[in-house]
Design an enzyme around this catalytic site. Structure first.
Site, short mmCIF file in Angstrom:
data_model
loop_
_atom_site.label_atom_id
_atom_site.label_comp_id
_atom_site.label_asym_id
_atom_site.label_seq_id
_atom_site.Cartn_x
_atom_site.Cartn_y
_atom_site.Cartn_z
N ASP A 92 -14.22 2.90 6.38
CA ASP A 92 -13.22 3.67 5.63
C ASP A 92 -13.85 4.33 4.41
O ASP A 92 -13.47 5.45 4.05
CB ASP A 92 -12.04 2.80 5.19
CG ASP A 92 -10.96 3.64 4.51
OD1 ASP A 92 -10.43 4.55 5.18
OD2 ASP A 92 -10.68 3.43 3.32
N LYS A 101 -7.74 -1.32 5.89
CA LYS A 101 -7.94 -2.02 4.63
C LYS A 101 -6.97 -3.20 4.49
O LYS A 101 -7.33 -4.24 3.95
CB LYS A 101 -7.76 -1.04 3.46
CG LYS A 101 -8.95 -0.11 3.35
CD LYS A 101 -8.78 0.90 2.26
CE LYS A 101 -7.77 1.94 2.61
NZ LYS A 101 -7.98 3.26 2.04
N ARG A 157 -13.18 12.78 3.98
CA ARG A 157 -11.87 13.45 4.17
C ARG A 157 -11.42 14.12 2.89
O ARG A 157 -10.87 15.21 2.90
CB ARG A 157 -10.82 12.41 4.61
CG ARG A 157 -10.98 12.00 6.05
CD ARG A 157 -10.14 10.79 6.35
NE ARG A 157 -8.74 11.03 6.07
CZ ARG A 157 -7.90 10.10 5.61
NH1 ARG A 157 -8.30 8.86 5.38
NH2 ARG A 157 -6.64 10.39 5.39
N SER A 202 -6.83 4.41 8.16
CA SER A 202 -7.43 4.12 6.85
C SER A 202 -6.65 3.01 6.14
O SER A 202 -7.21 2.01 5.69
CB SER A 202 -7.45 5.41 6.01
OG SER A 202 -7.67 5.15 4.67
N HIS A 213 0.85 -1.19 0.00
CA HIS A 213 0.00 0.00 0.00
C HIS A 213 0.88 1.23 0.00
O HIS A 213 1.88 1.29 0.71
CB HIS A 213 -0.90 0.01 1.24
CG HIS A 213 -2.07 0.94 1.10
ND1 HIS A 213 -3.30 0.51 0.68
CD2 HIS A 213 -2.18 2.27 1.28
CE1 HIS A 213 -4.14 1.53 0.63
NE2 HIS A 213 -3.48 2.62 0.99
N1 URA Z 1 -4.24 6.00 1.37
C1 URA Z 1 -5.27 5.48 2.08
O1 URA Z 1 -5.68 4.35 1.86
N2 URA Z 1 -5.81 6.21 3.04
C2 URA Z 1 -5.40 7.43 3.33
O2 URA Z 1 -5.94 8.02 4.22
C3 URA Z 1 -4.33 7.99 2.60
C4 URA Z 1 -3.76 7.25 1.62
#
Ligand code: URA
Length: 439
Positions: free
Chosen positions: A168, A194, A175, A190, A89
């Site tokens: 999320d 995930k 956001r 966040s 990620h």
């Molecule tokens: N990537 C994400 O998944 N969440 C965030 O808040 C910022 C970047």
């Protein structure tokens, strides 16, 4: 696995506590997330709480509770039959298409990659939006197909189903439109929610710092990386973070279909140095974590072979085919969406490119339609920026620096002034800064 929370919850008190900078109890966070996903909290109250968190922060233990409650706010994906599955990620970048290069590389090495990716956020791009510029490509897949594809080709890149991490989805889209993206605990929760719900045992994080990152300062990115690694290991995952600079766009293309072209070119062996360097770093970390190999040079050499001999390109083709996309785009970029207009921005003087502000370029692409300003905005996959000269390059006055692709003729007026302020040219060659920094 869903947790039942019985305490009564008062959203006004919850906002008020954070407004005063107080620490939430784990049970309050659990109750908030539960109410949020039940649709009991109006957007304006959630937005107020998000801003209070953005301004007053959260402790590491609050961020961990938030990540955990968010991760289990809906269904989770069971990858226990793939114990060596790896996931990655990025905390968000401009021109960052490393997932689409690293994932086929890792899968080529026999490590399954089942990745639930995200969409554009603020001025940064999103992998799902990029993939959806391939005609026919589906990012919404039933769980049975995800498992079958993981068995058949060892590679899946999809969106989380609507019942995965619903908390999320609500917070992320709010956001994006309330200027509350750049908060360390909110980003940490966040991302990690995930990753936990996605089920992979092995997780590599690419934490960005610099102009085009949510964390401008290396120290903040370092803090974010530490919190995320701590959340991941507390929740039972093998996790590692790489810190990488996002001062200038990564690679040469920014914008959804343009980035797909760059991915294919990179997998054909024609990649830009910075993009290849970071993709190989991330892919090697994923392989090492999943297979317990420790000789990085050897792992990178193996992955380099998959890039050179077309194995990773074939894997990407398998991915496109498995998810319903038109594989002919690999040899015919004309099948990807393309814009009506093109504007060429030339060097205003001779010298060295000393700066190319990633945030400005990402924001320009967002304005052209490549990103969203409102939750329900539809992305224009064809718009974007193609970069011919990168920081450190010597240029002559009048030389082509950037091509901008756009579909709305009124946008022409903003392109020139935007690029003039985002690209700097100096007499002296700027010092070359390394892209990747050790944690
Ligand atoms: N990537 C994400 O998944 N969440 C965030 O808040 C910022 C970047």
């Amino acid at each position: 696995m869903k947790r039942e929370v019985t305490m009564t919850f008062n959203m006004l008190d919850f906002i008020g506590e954070k407004k005063l900078g107080r620490e939430h109890e784990p049970d309050q966070i659990a109750a908030f997330i539960k109410s949020l996903v039940k649709g009991e909290v109006p957007d304006y109250q959630t937005a107020a709480w998000l801003m209070a968190v953005r301004l007053n922060g959260m402790s590491e233990s609050e961020a961990t509770s938030l990540a955990k409650e968010m991760a289990y706010s809906g269904s989770t994906f069971d990858l226990s039959e793939f114990p060596n599955a790896a996931d990655k990620h990025s905390t968000g970048g401009v021109g960052d298409k490393t997932t689409l290069i690293a994932a086929p590389l890792v899968a080529s090495a026999g490590v399954p990659v089942v990745k639930f990716s995200g969409r554009a956020l603020d001025f940064t791009g999103g992998t799902l939006d990029k993939l959806e510029s391939i005609p026919g490509f589906k990012t919404s897949l039933p769980p049975a197909q995800i498992k079958k594809q993981a068995h058949d080709i060892g590679l899946v890149i999809a969106g989380a189903s609507s019942d995965m991490v619903p908390a999320d989805k609500i917070l992320y889209s709010l956001r994006d439109v309330t200027s509350t993206v750049d908060s360390i605990p909110l980003i940490a929760a966040s991302v990690m929610s995930k990753k936990i719900a996605g089920g992979a045992k092995n997780i590599v994080l690419d934490v960005k710092f610099g102009d085009g990152a949510f964390m401008k300062k290396y120290e903040d990115a370092f803090g974010l990386a530490k919190i995320m690694c701590s959340i991941g290991s507390q929740l039972g995952r093998n996790i590692r973070a790489v810190l990488s600079s996002m001062d200038a766009p990564l690679g040469r293309n920014v914008g959804n279909s343009l980035e797909i072209i760059e991915v294919v070119e990179t997998l054909k062996g024609n990649g830009q140095f910075d993009l290849v360097e970071l993709s190989l770093e991330l892919a090697s970390q994923m392989v090492m974590l999943a297979t317990n190999q420790s000789d990085k040079t050897e792992v990178i050499a193996g992955l380099g072979k998959f890039l050179a001999d077309g194995t990773a390109l074939k894997k990407f083709e398998d991915l496109i085919k498995a998810q319903g996309g038109d594989v002919r785009i690999i040899d015919d970029y004309g099948l990807l969406p393309h814009s009506i207009y093109r504007y060429t921005f030339e060097a205003e003087k001779s010298g060295f490119i000393s700066q190319m502000h990633a945030k400005d370029i990402g924001s320009l692409v967002r304005i052209l339609g490549g990103g969203r300003f409102r939750k329900d905005d539809i992305i224009d996959p064809a718009v974007g920026v193609r970069i011919f000269k990168k920081p450190g390059d010597l240029v002559e006055k009048g030389e082509r620096l950037v091509d901008v692709y756009y579909n709305n003729p009124t946008h022409k007026e903003i392109i020139e002034p935007d690029l003039s302020k985002s690209i700097a040219i100096t007499e002296n060659k700027p010092e070359r800064k390394s892209l990747i920094r050790d944690l």
